[in-house]
Write an enzyme that holds these catalytic residues in place. Structure first.
Site, mmCIF file in Angstrom:
data_model
loop_
_atom_site.group_PDB
_atom_site.id
_atom_site.type_symbol
_atom_site.label_atom_id
_atom_site.label_comp_id
_atom_site.label_asym_id
_atom_site.label_seq_id
_atom_site.Cartn_x
_atom_site.Cartn_y
_atom_site.Cartn_z
ATOM 1 C CG ASP A 154 -0.202 0.048 2.439
ATOM 2 O OD1 ASP A 154 0.845 0.219 2.803
ATOM 3 O OD2 ASP A 154 -1.106 0.005 3.342
ATOM 4 C CB SER A 155 0.366 4.604 -1.290
ATOM 5 O OG SER A 155 -0.763 5.030 -0.928
ATOM 6 N N GLY A 191 -0.487 6.031 2.517
ATOM 7 C CA GLY A 191 -1.708 7.004 2.657
ATOM 8 C C GLY A 191 -2.408 6.636 4.073
ATOM 9 C CE1 TYR A 192 -7.073 3.202 7.927
ATOM 10 C CE2 TYR A 192 -5.138 2.156 8.664
ATOM 11 C CZ TYR A 192 -6.391 2.768 8.838
ATOM 12 O OH TYR A 192 -7.027 2.134 9.878
ATOM 13 C CG ASP A 208 -5.198 6.703 -0.967
ATOM 14 O OD1 ASP A 208 -4.091 6.373 -0.489
ATOM 15 O OD2 ASP A 208 -6.154 6.315 -0.781
ATOM 16 C CD GLN A 216 -9.893 7.116 -0.171
ATOM 17 O OE1 GLN A 216 -11.031 7.143 0.592
ATOM 18 N NE2 GLN A 216 -8.799 6.321 0.110
ATOM 19 N N GLY A 275 -10.728 4.001 1.821
ATOM 20 C CA GLY A 275 -11.504 4.749 2.761
ATOM 21 C C GLY A 275 -12.746 4.058 3.540
ATOM 22 C CG ASP A 317 -5.255 -5.100 3.025
ATOM 23 O OD1 ASP A 317 -4.820 -4.937 4.170
ATOM 24 O OD2 ASP A 317 -6.127 -4.486 2.422
ATOM 25 C CG HIS A 332 -7.174 -21.082 14.091
ATOM 26 N ND1 HIS A 332 -7.714 -21.876 13.499
ATOM 27 C CD2 HIS A 332 -8.241 -20.060 14.315
ATOM 28 C CE1 HIS A 332 -9.383 -21.836 13.430
ATOM 29 N NE2 HIS A 332 -9.356 -20.713 13.784
#
Length: 383
Positions: A99-100, A102-103, A153, A201, A228, A278, A347
Site C-alpha cells: 500500500d502507498s 496514505g492510510y 491517496d 475515495q 477509505g 487485506d 489458525h
C-alpha cells in the site's frame, strides 16, 4: 491521465448467477493469484509471529501485503535496494502488494500536515520529519519492488463532513495523475514488472463514490482499489459504497477492497463483486486470543476452554488446528507464552485462506449465494 504499462493478466472464469461474486486468476511475474483472495498483512516485511516457511506451507497465500510507510522508515529503502528488493530481503518468492502509506499517514492525525504537494509527517519511531508526495511514493515503491503497487491517496476519517470528503477526493484524483505521470518516467528497479492500482475515495457519500469510481476507471489501470472504508462506518454503509463502486469499475479488471475485514464482511463483499482483500484482523485478534472458525468466534481466554481437550479446530486446515487442544492454547495465553499468539495467528490466517478458497469453489460450482448465507449465519455466533 491514462496508464499504458501492461504487466498483469486478469482472467475472469466464473460469475455467480445469484450475486455479483466472481472467480478469476491474476498472473504476474511472481506467479498466479486465484481470486477471490485474502492477503495476509506483513507490515514490516513480516506477518507478525509467522515464519515464512509456515506462511508458505500452512497458510499458503498466493500474495501478501507490505507497507510503504513502515518499510520506508525501517529498514529504509537503501537497505531494500541493496538486498535486491523486498522479496529477496524477506525470503518470499510469491506475490507482494504494497500500500502507498496514505492510510498510515492518515492514522498519524496529530503528527501530519496534508497539503497539495503531499503529506509532511513525523516518524512514529524517532520523531524525524519526512515528506511523502505522489512522486516520491512511486519511487519508494519501485525500490521496495512489490508486484502490485498502490496510488498515493488521502484516506478520509469517519464520520467525514461532505465538503471535506469532496475536496479530499479531488486531491486524491490530482495526486493519481501525478503518480501515473511519474511512473511513466520511473523504470522498474528489478528484473520483473510491477502493476499499479489507483484508489477510489469519497467517504460514505454515494455521489462522491460514483464520481471517484468514474475517474479511477478512466485511468485505465490493470486493477482498481476501493479505499477509505472499514474506518469505523457501519457494515451496511460499507456494503452500500462497495455496491455503487463495483457497478462502475470495469468487470475485466481485479477489484481490491482495502483493509477489510471480518470473515462476514469478506463474504458479503465477495457477493458484491470484490476480488481482493487485506486486513490485520486475523493476526491482531489472534494475539488477543480471538479465533475465527466456520461456526463462530472463540475467545480462547475464557474459562470454559480450560479442560476442553478437543483440537483447536476440527475443520481447520493448518497443523496447529490438529496438533494442539483448546485447553493447551488457553493455558499458553494464561501463561502469556509467545507460542500461544503464534498458534492463534496461524489458525486465523489458515481460516481466512480456507474461507476465500471455499468461496471460490462455490462460485465455480454455482451455489455461492446459499452457501454464503449459511456461513454468515454460522459465523455470527460467539462460541
Amino acid at each position: 491521465m491514462q496508464l499504458d504499462i501492461e504487466s498483469l493478466k486478469f482472467t475472469l472464469h466464473n460469475t455467480d448467477l445469484q450475486s455479483k461474486a466472481r472467480a478469476g486468476t491474476i498472473v504476474t511475474d511472481h506467479g498466479t493469484i486465484e481470486t477471490p483472495i485474502f492477503m495476509p498483512v506483513g507490515t514490516v516485511a513480516s506477518v507478525k509471529g509467522v515464519h515464512q516457511k509456515e506462511l508458505r506451507e500452512e497458510v499458503n497465500p498466493d500474495i501478501i501485503l507490505g507497507n510503504t510507510y513502515h518499510l520506508f522508515l525501517r529498514p529504509k529503502t537503501e537497505i531494500l535496494k541493496k538486498a535486491g528488493g523486498l522479496h529477496k530481503f524477506m525470503g518470499w518468492d510469491r506475490n507482494i502488494l504494497t500500500d502507498s502509506g496514505g492510510y498510515q499517514v492518515y492514522s498519524l492525525s496529530g503528527n501530519r500536515k496534508i497539503k497539495e504537494e503531499g503529506v509532511k509527517f513525523k516518524s512514529h519511531i524517532d520523531g524525524s520529519m519526512h515528506l511523502f508526495t505522489p512522486e516520491n511514493v512511486m519511487e519508494i515503491q519501485r525500490v521496495i519492488g512489490a508486484d502490485i503497487i498502490m496510488a498515493f491517496d488521502e484516506c478520509t476519517p469517519y464520520p467525514c463532513e461532505y465538503n471535506y470528503a469532496k475536496r479530499s477526493m479531488h486531491m486524491t484524483h490530482r495526486w493519481l495523475d501525478r503518480c501515473i505521470n511519474h511512473l511513466e518516467k520511473t523504470p522498474f528497479e528489478y528484473d520483473y514488472a510491477q502493476t499499479f492500482f489507483p484508489i477510489v475515495q469519497g467517504s460514505t457519500y454515494k455521489d462522491l463514490r460514483r464520481q471517484s469510481a468514474e475517474y479511477i476507471a478512466n485511468a485505465g489501470a490493470e486493477g482498481n482499489a476501493i479505499g477509505g472504508l472499514s474506518v469505523g462506518e457501519p457494515a451496511e454503509e460499507m456494503y452500500g459504497m462497495t455496491e455503487v463502486v463495483c457497478e462502475i469499475l470495469p468487470e475485466d479488471k481485479p477489484r481490491y477492497l482495502m483493509g477489510v475485514g471480518t470473515p462476514i464482511n469478506i463474504l458479503e463483499n465477495i457477493a458484491l463483486g470484490i476480488d481482493m482483500f487485506d486486513c490485520v484482523m486475523p493476526t491482531r485478534n489472534a494475539r488477543n486470543g480471538m479465533l475465527f472458525t466456520a461456526h463462530g468466534t472463540i475467545n480462547i481466554k475464557n474459562k470454559k476452554w480450560e479442560d476442553d481437550f478437543s483440537p483447536i479446530d476440527e475443520m481447520g486446515t493448518t497443523f496447529v488446528d490438529r496438533e494442539y487442544s483448546k485447553a493447551y492454547l488457553r493455558h499458553l495465553f494464561a501463561a502469556n507464552e509467545y507460542l500461544g499468539k503464534q498458534i492463534a495467528t496461524i489458525h486465523n490466517l489458515g481460516f481466512y485462506m480456507w474461507l476465500v478458497r471455499e468461496a471460490r469453489k462455490h462460485i465455480i460450482a454455482g451455489d455461492f449465494r446459499p452457501w454464503k448465507d449459511t456461513m454468515v449465519k454460522q459465523m455470527d455466533k460467539r462460541l
